[in-house]
Motif scaffolding. Structure first.
Motif, PDB file in Angstrom:
ATOM      1  N   GLU A 141      56.634  20.354  53.783  1.00  0.00           N
ATOM      2  CA  GLU A 141      57.680  21.343  54.040  1.00  0.00           C
ATOM      3  C   GLU A 141      57.335  22.192  55.247  1.00  0.00           C
ATOM      4  N   ILE A 143      58.659  25.681  56.979  1.00  0.00           N
ATOM      5  CA  ILE A 143      59.485  26.880  56.801  1.00  0.00           C
ATOM      6  C   ILE A 143      59.670  27.514  58.172  1.00  0.00           C
ATOM      7  N   ARG A 169      60.667  18.307  54.407  1.00  0.00           N
ATOM      8  CA  ARG A 169      61.702  19.267  54.031  1.00  0.00           C
ATOM      9  C   ARG A 169      61.634  20.457  54.989  1.00  0.00           C
ATOM     10  N   THR A 171      63.029  24.254  55.696  1.00  0.00           N
ATOM     11  CA  THR A 171      63.727  25.410  55.135  1.00  0.00           C
ATOM     12  C   THR A 171      63.629  26.564  56.118  1.00  0.00           C
ATOM     13  N   ARG A 172      64.392  27.610  55.844  1.00  0.00           N
ATOM     14  CA  ARG A 172      64.316  28.806  56.687  1.00  0.00           C
ATOM     15  C   ARG A 172      64.373  30.032  55.797  1.00  0.00           C
ATOM     16  N   ARG A 198      64.030  31.210  50.429  1.00  0.00           N
ATOM     17  CA  ARG A 198      64.303  30.330  51.545  1.00  0.00           C
ATOM     18  C   ARG A 198      65.226  29.192  51.104  1.00  0.00           C
ATOM     19  N   THR A 199      66.040  28.699  52.036  1.00  0.00           N
ATOM     20  CA  THR A 199      67.026  27.670  51.721  1.00  0.00           C
ATOM     21  C   THR A 199      66.905  26.513  52.695  1.00  0.00           C
ATOM     22  N   GLY A 200      67.445  25.367  52.304  1.00  0.00           N
ATOM     23  CA  GLY A 200      67.449  24.189  53.185  1.00  0.00           C
ATOM     24  C   GLY A 200      68.456  24.365  54.300  1.00  0.00           C
TER      25      GLY A 200
END
Length: 201
Positions: A141, A143, A169, A171-172, A198-200
């Motif tokens: 992931e 971020i 993945r 995310t932010r 945090r979301t995709g």
């Protein structure tokens, strides 16, 4: 042009202090006067610490953090989840997230954001190194903890394009980070909430 009010050594100290963020000429004069008045307690230890920093401080070849070790203390911390990499614009953002104890993960410092008006392109940032880091494997992931500015969001979209095709993945940060806000100015609670939510993309 104003006449010097002290000897050249003190004037040089004032001029150098005035170049620091948040210090103008007046604040620099006050700081210099305070340092000179307390030479033994402040000026001498500060001078020694700055000399030591000049000799020992380096940039981490893995993440871009500033430390006296390479790889840095964060990159060699066995308790961190190295499969999660938090991408930040600057070391000050990394330090802000660390103060907030938001997530015990690894980092990648971009060294700024894309800004065509300022002549900052992809080659001026550590984007290629980030892509290579993901390509090596082990990163699950990313971020994107970039500032919620136009340049920050442009950089995030560019990173998304560069990472297309990788099994990672992305995310932010979500709730708590205002549009136009900068991470270094946010409180720890806001940063923690944003990291947890945090979301995709």
């Amino acid at each position: 042009m104003a006449k010097p009010i002290a000897g050249p050594e003190i004037e040089r100290l004032i001029q150098l202090l005035a170049k620091l963020p948040g210090l103008g000429p007046r604040s620099a004069r006050r700081a210099a006067l305070h340092l000179v008045k307390r030479r033994e307690q402040l000026l001498a230890p500060l001078s020694a610490a700055m000399g030591e920093a000049l000799d020992k401080v380096t940039i981490c070849s893995v993440c871009g953090n500033i430390d006296t070790f390479d790889p840095c203390t964060i990159c060699t911390d066995g308790s961190r989840d190295q499969s999660i990499v938090i991408v930040v614009e600057d070391v000050s953002d990394l330090w802000a997230l660390e103060r907030a104890k938001a997530l015990n993960a690894a980092y990648h410092v971009l060294g700024g954001v894309l800004s065509p008006l300022d002549g900052i392109g992809p080659d001026d940032l550590t984007i290629r190194q980030l892509v290579e880091r993901v390509h090596k494997g082990g990163v699950k992931e990313l971020i994107l903890a970039v500032n919620a500015t136009v340049e920050g969001q442009t950089t995030a979209h560019y990173l998304m394009d560069q990472l297309e095709g990788f099994e990672v993945r992305v995310t932010r940060l979500a709730h708590g980070v205002p549009v136009g806000g900068e991470l270094d100015y946010l409180d720890e609670g806001t940063l923690s909430a944003a990291m947890r939510s945090r979301t995709g993309l």
